[in-house]
Design a protein around this motif. Structure first.
Motif, mmCIF file in Angstrom:
data_model
loop_
_atom_site.group_PDB
_atom_site.id
_atom_site.type_symbol
_atom_site.label_atom_id
_atom_site.label_comp_id
_atom_site.label_asym_id
_atom_site.label_seq_id
_atom_site.Cartn_x
_atom_site.Cartn_y
_atom_site.Cartn_z
ATOM 1 N N HIS A 259 13.735 -42.143 -21.649
ATOM 2 C CA HIS A 259 13.225 -42.552 -22.962
ATOM 3 C C HIS A 259 13.690 -41.587 -24.049
ATOM 4 O O HIS A 259 13.052 -41.474 -25.095
ATOM 5 C CB HIS A 259 11.698 -42.598 -22.934
ATOM 6 C CG HIS A 259 11.138 -43.450 -21.839
ATOM 7 N ND1 HIS A 259 11.083 -44.828 -21.915
ATOM 8 C CD2 HIS A 259 10.633 -43.117 -20.615
ATOM 9 C CE1 HIS A 259 10.555 -45.312 -20.803
ATOM 10 N NE2 HIS A 259 10.273 -44.300 -19.992
ATOM 11 N N LEU A 260 14.807 -40.920 -23.787
ATOM 12 C CA LEU A 260 15.321 -39.924 -24.719
ATOM 13 C C LEU A 260 16.828 -40.073 -24.812
ATOM 14 O O LEU A 260 17.533 -39.983 -23.801
ATOM 15 C CB LEU A 260 14.966 -38.519 -24.230
ATOM 16 C CG LEU A 260 15.325 -37.347 -25.139
ATOM 17 C CD1 LEU A 260 14.454 -37.346 -26.391
ATOM 18 C CD2 LEU A 260 15.163 -36.020 -24.381
ATOM 19 N N LEU B 144 12.878 -42.103 -27.997
ATOM 20 C CA LEU B 144 12.809 -43.544 -28.204
ATOM 21 C C LEU B 144 11.383 -44.077 -28.111
ATOM 22 O O LEU B 144 10.540 -43.538 -27.374
ATOM 23 C CB LEU B 144 13.705 -44.252 -27.180
ATOM 24 C CG LEU B 144 15.171 -43.797 -27.173
ATOM 25 C CD1 LEU B 144 15.941 -44.533 -26.091
ATOM 26 C CD2 LEU B 144 15.827 -43.988 -28.537
ATOM 27 N N SER B 145 11.137 -45.170 -28.804
ATOM 28 C CA SER B 145 9.784 -45.713 -28.882
ATOM 29 C C SER B 145 9.355 -46.438 -27.615
ATOM 30 O O SER B 145 8.233 -46.951 -27.554
ATOM 31 C CB SER B 145 9.669 -46.675 -30.074
ATOM 32 O OG SER B 145 10.537 -47.775 -29.917
ATOM 33 N N THR B 146 10.221 -46.485 -26.600
ATOM 34 C CA THR B 146 9.810 -47.057 -25.318
ATOM 35 C C THR B 146 8.748 -46.201 -24.631
ATOM 36 O O THR B 146 8.113 -46.644 -23.679
ATOM 37 C CB THR B 146 11.025 -47.219 -24.394
ATOM 38 O OG1 THR B 146 11.753 -45.987 -24.368
ATOM 39 C CG2 THR B 146 11.935 -48.329 -24.884
ATOM 40 N N VAL C 13 3.726 -38.775 -36.882
ATOM 41 C CA VAL C 13 4.573 -39.764 -37.550
ATOM 42 C C VAL C 13 6.039 -39.520 -37.215
ATOM 43 O O VAL C 13 6.433 -38.443 -36.772
ATOM 44 C CB VAL C 13 4.374 -39.719 -39.081
ATOM 45 C CG1 VAL C 13 2.953 -40.079 -39.466
ATOM 46 C CG2 VAL C 13 4.739 -38.347 -39.642
ATOM 47 N N GLY C 14 6.868 -40.560 -37.440
ATOM 48 C CA GLY C 14 8.311 -40.427 -37.294
ATOM 49 C C GLY C 14 8.734 -40.005 -35.897
ATOM 50 O O GLY C 14 8.169 -40.435 -34.892
ATOM 51 N N ASP C 15 9.753 -39.162 -35.841
ATOM 52 C CA ASP C 15 10.287 -38.707 -34.550
ATOM 53 C C ASP C 15 9.234 -37.982 -33.727
ATOM 54 O O ASP C 15 9.257 -38.044 -32.492
ATOM 55 C CB ASP C 15 11.484 -37.782 -34.766
ATOM 56 C CG ASP C 15 12.733 -38.524 -35.228
ATOM 57 O OD1 ASP C 15 12.644 -39.730 -35.506
ATOM 58 O OD2 ASP C 15 13.792 -37.886 -35.317
ATOM 59 N N ASN D 234 14.037 -46.458 -32.838
ATOM 60 C CA ASN D 234 14.325 -47.777 -32.299
ATOM 61 C C ASN D 234 15.185 -47.667 -31.039
ATOM 62 O O ASN D 234 16.274 -47.095 -31.086
ATOM 63 C CB ASN D 234 15.053 -48.613 -33.356
ATOM 64 C CG ASN D 234 15.098 -50.082 -33.012
ATOM 65 O OD1 ASN D 234 15.618 -50.470 -31.974
ATOM 66 N ND2 ASN D 234 14.565 -50.914 -33.890
ATOM 67 N N PRO D 235 14.722 -48.200 -29.892
ATOM 68 C CA PRO D 235 15.470 -48.046 -28.641
ATOM 69 C C PRO D 235 16.720 -48.910 -28.555
ATOM 70 O O PRO D 235 17.542 -48.721 -27.661
ATOM 71 C CB PRO D 235 14.454 -48.462 -27.573
ATOM 72 C CG PRO D 235 13.584 -49.458 -28.266
ATOM 73 C CD PRO D 235 13.471 -48.963 -29.691
#
Length: 403
Positions: free
Chosen positions: A168-169, A266-268, A281-283, A289-290
């Motif tokens: 997820h990165l 990633l937002s997954t 917030v943010g990163d 967005n994945p």
């Protein structure tokens, strides 16, 4: 310790500056402070692409689009190359811009300060919650603390929230090079895709008259060969040479300067936003967005929602969590599903086939990858049908000795 601010924001990048702007738009008399170690302008490794969706969000915060994009012309063409060599020229409904973060971030900080935010130079290391406020390093305090200190967030670690796992990165490398020779009349953003998405190279012209482009390459960290090098910690140790080799292979003839590597959480996989007075917030909240690695829109949107909650609620954590879910919940679920699907062979080729067949599909995919777009249910069968055809064409015959 300094007097307790109404809103204390750690990190003055797009998410933090947007949070400050939103809080002051909600309450112009609020005491809003931005903490950041850097002196602005400062560089930030990034693709520098600013989607119209992010600019629309900034206009909601009172920052004119012309003010942010000044000196960087519109880019209205996307040149997309799929893993199998399918080529698609797309023309989004609204123009993109490519603005170096040295310029973009400094303009947002300037806008926040013009509205009344105070910028304080400070490296945030620790936080502590108290009855009615949160302190940072025993020096600064706010009734609400907004954590906007980026992909390698120190305060996120202080909250005992682990970083994203390698699945997820993403890791990307970015530099600047002369614009590539092109057969397009207008400035064009090039994206060359690979299988095992997300993995692609890009060349984004700055459109500022300099003849310079932001170029780079990125992919999932789990797909890189690990290299142990004590002199290059962080992303550089995770196969930096692999990134450089792929960048040179996919974009030959564009020697880059100023190469820097960076993480994209990633937002997954996102940390849960708890009740209380600390907002991520943010990163720092793994809002990237994945499908595309785009994070500016999510940064500005989440920053706005956090800033509004910080000055309007007795439980800003809960208010912000519910607002973020209402604004992005369905979108984030769809991008997660599509990200998992896209890691299968031929998925990106199938998506490109579907986009070539119907312009509506292309615009939907752009909105999904750069903003808060959604895929209608009626569109899913089209993409799956193209995927099935791709698999059928690529399937080895019964006489193939390699089968």
């Amino acid at each position: 310790m300094s007097e307790i601010a109404d809103v204390l924001v750690v990190g003055a990048g797009p998410a933090g500056a947007s949070a400050a702007l939103a809080a002051l738009r909600q309450n112009p008399e609020a005491d809003v402070r931005l903490l950041d170690l850097a002196d602005f302008p400062r560089d930030k490794a990034c693709g520098d692409g600013i989607a119209p969706h992010a600019l629309t969000e900034l206009e909601r915060l009172g920052v004119p689009r012309a003010e942010i994009t000044r000196g960087h012309g519109p880019i209205r063409t996307l040149d997309l190359r799929s893993p199998a060599g399918v080529r698609l020229e797309a023309h989004p409904h609204d123009a993109m811009h490519v603005i170096p973060r040295t310029v973009f971030d400094a303009r947002l900080v300037q806008a926040a300060r013009a509205k009344g935010a105070t910028l304080v130079k400070h490296r945030a290391r620790h936080l502590k919650t108290h009855d009615g406020y949160v302190s940072v390093d025993g020096e600064h305090a706010g009734r609400t603390l907004i954590v906007a200190d980026g992909a390698n967030s120190t305060l996120r670690r202080a909250l005992d929230i682990p970083r994203n796992g390698d699945q997820h990165l993403a890791v990307a490398i970015r530099g600047y090079a002369p614009e590539r020779p092109t057969d397009h009349v207008e400035p064009t953003q090039l994206i060359t895709m690979q299988d095992s998405w997300p993995a692609y190279a890009w060349s984004f012209p700055l459109a500022d008259g300099s003849g310079t482009a932001n170029i780079g390459y990125g992919r999932l960290r789990s797909q890189l060969r690990t290299r142990h090098d004590a002199t290059h910690p962080g992303p550089e140790a995770a196969g930096r040479q692999d990134l450089e080799d792929e960048l040179e292979r996919l974009l030959p003839g564009q020697p880059a300067e100023g190469l820097r590597a960076h993480h994209l959480p990633l937002s997954t996989w996102r940390p849960h936003q708890p009740d209380g007075r600390v907002l991520l917030v943010g990163d720092a909240a793994s809002l990237v967005n994945p499908l595309t690695g785009e994070g500016i829109f999510y940064a500005v949107r989440s920053g706005r929602l956090a800033g509004e909650a910080a000055v309007s609620s007795d439980d800003p954590g809960r208010t912000y969590r519910e607002a973020l879910h209402a604004a992005l919940g369905r979108h984030l679920r769809q991008t997660t599903w599509l990200a998992n699907l896209s890691r299968r062979h031929h998925t990106m080729d199938a998506a490109m086939d579907a986009a070539r067949a119907r312009p509506e599909t292309m615009h939907r995919l752009i909105d999904l990858g750069l903003g808060d777009g959604l895929i209608p249910k009626r569109m899913v069968p089209r993409v799956l049908a193209h995927y099935a055809r791709r698999r059928l064409v690529s399937r080895p015959s019964s006489t193939d000795p390699a089968r």
